[in-house]
Every structure is written in C-alpha cells, then in structure tokens.
Design a protein around this motif. Structure first.
Motif, PDB file in Angstrom:
ATOM      1  N   GLN A   1      -2.759   4.749 -12.026  1.00 38.34           N
ATOM      2  CA  GLN A   1      -2.775   6.170 -12.342  1.00 38.34           C
ATOM      3  C   GLN A   1      -1.493   6.578 -13.065  1.00 38.34           C
TER       4      GLN A   1
ATOM      5  N   ASN B   1      -9.511   1.677  -1.524  1.00 36.16           N
ATOM      6  CA  ASN B   1      -9.615   2.865  -2.365  1.00 36.16           C
ATOM      7  C   ASN B   1      -8.752   2.629  -3.607  1.00 36.16           C
ATOM      8  N   PRO B   2      -9.311   2.101  -4.672  1.00 34.17           N
ATOM      9  CA  PRO B   2      -8.514   1.698  -5.837  1.00 34.17           C
ATOM     10  C   PRO B   2      -7.752   2.821  -6.546  1.00 34.17           C
ATOM     11  N   THR B   3      -8.204   4.062  -6.428  1.00 36.16           N
ATOM     12  CA  THR B   3      -7.501   5.173  -7.082  1.00 36.16           C
ATOM     13  C   THR B   3      -7.355   6.347  -6.107  1.00 36.16           C
TER      14      THR B   3
ATOM     15  N   MET C   1       0.576   5.036  -6.205  1.00 41.28           N
ATOM     16  CA  MET C   1      -0.328   5.605  -7.205  1.00 41.28           C
ATOM     17  C   MET C   1      -0.155   4.903  -8.550  1.00 41.28           C
TER      18      MET C   1
ATOM     19  N   SER D   1      -1.928   1.682  -8.656  1.00 43.10           N
ATOM     20  CA  SER D   1      -3.376   1.846  -8.803  1.00 43.10           C
ATOM     21  C   SER D   1      -3.770   2.096 -10.254  1.00 43.10           C
TER      22      SER D   1
ATOM     23  N   LYS E   1      -1.257  -2.393  -0.224  1.00 47.39           N
ATOM     24  CA  LYS E   1      -2.248  -3.344  -0.735  1.00 47.39           C
ATOM     25  C   LYS E   1      -3.594  -3.144  -0.036  1.00 47.39           C
TER      26      LYS E   1
ATOM     27  N   LEU F   1      -5.200   0.115  -1.404  1.00 52.56           N
ATOM     28  CA  LEU F   1      -5.750  -0.039  -2.752  1.00 52.56           C
ATOM     29  C   LEU F   1      -6.973  -0.950  -2.773  1.00 52.56           C
TER      30      LEU F   1
END
Length: 161
Positions: free
Chosen positions: A153, A118-120, A148, A151, A112, A115
């Motif tokens: 992805q 760095n959200p992705t 991942m 996020s 958490k 993310l």
C-alpha cells in the motif's frame, strides 16, 4: 525425558524436553535460536511470537512437546539464506518500525501472519491485530506504517511521528 522432533526454519530439529519445557525455552536454550525473545513470561507482550504450522503463536504459552512434529518458523528463518530481508523486515527497516529492537522479532512474525490472512489491511485492522504485541519505544505509528508498506500500500501520505 521425552524427545521432540520438529522442523525449525526448514531444518530438522530435535531434543530432550521435560513436560514443562516451553517452546520458547526449547528454541532459545536447546536450539540456540535467541531471536525469539522472552519479554513477560505471561503471554502479554508478544515478543515470543513464532509460527507453528503457519499460525502465529506466543511461544511462551505452548509446551515444546505440543510442537512435536510441527513446522516452526522463527525470526531467524524469515530472511532468505543469502541474508536478503523479507519484505516485512525490509519495510520495518525502511519505515523506522523499530527502535530498541526488543519487540521487533515478535512484531515481524505477527505482521507476517496478519498479511498472510489479510494482504491489504487497513490501519485500524493492523492496530487491532497488534493488540497482543507491546512496544515500549515506538508508539506503534511507524510499525503500522511499515506493515502497510509491506502489503504494497502507498504510505507516502502517512506522516512519520
């Protein structure tokens, strides 16, 4: 003994502590929030990660008195009040990011925090961020995949191991 006052998982919490009382001890023993695990007592494993004022902290390295007045989030406060899992928790479930579960609370809390920063993240960035969290069961592959996926992805091409 001095008293500490903090907000834990959105609720006021207080208790008397000795100067040497660690935050992890206060959470587990005084507040009965046992989801935060003690794995090594030396800040090497990451099982005790919680958020203090929005930052991931190994709670075995912080005195409870240092958290006086702070906002603390533990694994017990991550899911919604109705029990709906947080997206990170759901991704761990969906992508088999846990086995024995001992490291899972610390991994979820670290994920958490990652993310939020760095959200992705790339796979390499996830692995680098988790360097301070030890898992003895999974080999990390599905943990990385779960983070991942949380996020947003596409992880469909990442093979399960």
């Amino acid at each position: 003994m001095p008293q500490v006052n903090m907000t834990v998982n959105g609720k006021p919490a207080s208790g008397d502590v000795e100067g040497r009382t660690l935050l992890v001890e206060f959470l587990r023993e005084t507040l009965d929030l046992t989801g935060t695990h003690v794995g090594c007592d030396t800040s090497q494993c990451g099982a005790c990660v919680v958020h203090v004022n929005g930052k991931a902290v190994k709670s075995c390295t912080m005195f409870a008195a240092e958290a006086d007045g702070a906002e603390v989030l533990t694994i017990e406060g991550v899911a919604a009040p109705d029990g709906t899992l947080d997206p990170v928790q759901e991704a761990f479930h969906q992508h088999h990011g846990l086995q024995c579960g001992f490291c899972t609370p610390g991994m979820v809390m670290s994920a958490k925090a990652l993310l939020a920063e760095n959200p992705t993240p790339t796979e390499a960035e996830v692995r680098d961020y988790l360097e301070g969290n030890i898992c003895r069961c999974t080999g990390y592959h599905n943990i990385v995949k779960a983070i991942m996926a949380a996020s947003g992805q596409d992880v469909s091409k990442i093979a399960a191991e």
